[in-house]
Design an enzyme around this catalytic site. Structure first.
Site, PDB file in Angstrom:
ATOM      1  N   LYS A   1       6.126  10.957  -2.588  1.00  0.00           N
ATOM      2  CA  LYS A   1       4.842  10.355  -2.962  1.00  0.00           C
ATOM      3  C   LYS A   1       4.744  10.351  -4.476  1.00  0.00           C
ATOM      4  O   LYS A   1       4.818  11.404  -5.113  1.00  0.00           O
ATOM      5  CB  LYS A   1       3.700  11.156  -2.343  1.00  0.00           C
ATOM      6  CG  LYS A   1       2.327  10.645  -2.761  1.00  0.00           C
ATOM      7  CD  LYS A   1       1.210  11.317  -2.022  1.00  0.00           C
ATOM      8  CE  LYS A   1      -0.133  10.871  -2.560  1.00  0.00           C
ATOM      9  NZ  LYS A   1      -1.256  11.479  -1.847  1.00  0.00           N
TER      10      LYS A   1
ATOM     11  N   LYS B   1       5.866   6.569  -0.439  1.00  0.00           N
ATOM     12  CA  LYS B   1       4.560   6.014  -0.807  1.00  0.00           C
ATOM     13  C   LYS B   1       4.443   5.921  -2.311  1.00  0.00           C
ATOM     14  O   LYS B   1       4.783   6.902  -2.989  1.00  0.00           O
ATOM     15  CB  LYS B   1       3.476   6.954  -0.273  1.00  0.00           C
ATOM     16  CG  LYS B   1       2.062   6.558  -0.620  1.00  0.00           C
ATOM     17  CD  LYS B   1       1.099   7.639  -0.223  1.00  0.00           C
ATOM     18  CE  LYS B   1      -0.262   7.301  -0.776  1.00  0.00           C
ATOM     19  NZ  LYS B   1      -1.200   8.363  -0.615  1.00  0.00           N
TER      20      LYS B   1
END
Ligand code: PBG
Length: 326
Positions: free
Chosen positions: A196, A250
């Site tokens: 992330k 992400k």
């Protein structure tokens, strides 16, 4: 005969193109992020996420019912508590808003659709960081882990089939897996937001959950530096070693290289999150008539699968599922 290579032969008809397509996308590959707010009478529309709202529990139930009917594979819940504090209590309170919503959805859809809970403290902490603060104001990794464990147990007890740690603390997957197993939730799936990035594409999401990081702070001390590619594999491998059942990359479209690497490196399912800013950009250009929103959404989601994602978390889930169903 020239040319020897005639790849266009296979593009001649829609039927041929469909037969040889390497990638496909179905409603069941999509997970819809949903926001549920405590103490609200009416859903509140979100300016920067057109078509999305902060739900009441009642409007959430209606939306999940709709998503289920159009075949969407799962939902992931984010909570907006009425009060924030220094310990993020609302995240692991059995009567916290996400737990209340999870119990309602367990009654409504049970295991017919995959109900997930985002697992983080930022929505519940006054300063908006993903973990509690040490005396010097830094985010205290190890003091945060037991609170993540408690949150996982509260979410599992309320009916979450999947808990999804998004805080990027070191050791979070192992701490959560142990807490779940100790509490008897050995069947609860851990989907780790493994790679992330500290992305500028989360802007609309922060509005959706009423999170502003104190003192103009940011998350660069725990989320990944977007200049880095190899580092993602280190994060992913650590999460798998700690027991992650699914790993995630992400944001999605700006990290397709990372997604392809991760797909090669591990055997667990790989998810990708097309985040709020990615959705907002497509919606804004579409609203101006500059692009065809649905065509671009489908192209992007298919590209995310082509790069290696098994499924995609996307604010387009409902809209694209409706179109795919015809
Ligand atoms: C953290 C979390 C964030 C998102 C999902 N989980 C925000 C952040 O890291 O600042 C972003 C999702 C999106 O932008 O759609 N709890």
């Amino acid at each position: 005969m020239f040319p020897v290579e005639r790849p266009r032969r296979l593009r001649r008809t829609p039927a041929l193109r469909r037969l040889v397509a390497e990638t496909s996308i179905a409603p069941g590959d999509l997970v819809a992020p949903l926001f549920v707010a405590e103490g609200r009478d009416e859903p509140r529309p979100l300016d920067a996420l057109p078509g999305h709202v902060q739900h009441t529990v009642a409007s959430l139930r209606a939306e999940v019912d709709h998503l289920h009917r159009v075949g969407v594979g799962g939902v992931i819940l984010f909570g907006v508590p009425a009060r924030k504090d220094e310990r993020g209590t609302g995240a692991y309170d059995p009567d916290g808003i996400v737990q209340v919503a999870l119990r309602a959805l367990r009654d409504d859809v049970g295991d017919e659709m995959v109900v997930m809970a985002d697992l983080c403290l930022d929505e519940y902490l006054v300063h908006g960081h993903c973990g509690v603060l040490a005396a010097d104001g830094s985010v205290d990794n190890d003091a945060t882990l037991p609170l993540y464990g408690a949150t996982a147990v509260a979410q599992a007890a309320a009916g979450a089939a999947v808990v999804a740690p998004s805080g990027m603390m070191d050791g979070q997957v192992g701490a959560i897996r142990r807490a779940l197993d100790d509490a008897g939730f050995d069947q609860t799936v851990v989907m780790a937001y493994s790679a992330k990035y500290a992305s500028a594409l989360y802007g609309p999401f922060r509005e959706a959950v009423d999170v502003a990081i104190a003192d103009g702070g940011d998350r660069r001390g725990y989320q990944q530096d977007w200049r880095n590619r190899r580092e993602a594999l280190r994060e992913v491998r650590a999460d798998v070693a700690e027991g992650a059942d699914i790993v995630m990359v992400k944001p999605a479209l700006t990290y397709l290289d990372v997604l392809a690497d991760v797909r090669q490196a591990v055997d667990v399912p790989v998810a990708a999150y097309q985040v709020s800013g990615e959705y907002a950009m497509v919606m804004a250009a579409g609203a101006n008539g500059w692009i065809d929103t649905d065509a671009v959404a489908l192209e992007q989601l298919t590209a995310i699968k082509r790069a290696g994602a098994d499924f995609v978390l996307t604010y387009f889930a409902g809209r694209v599922a409706e179109r795919l169903q015809g």
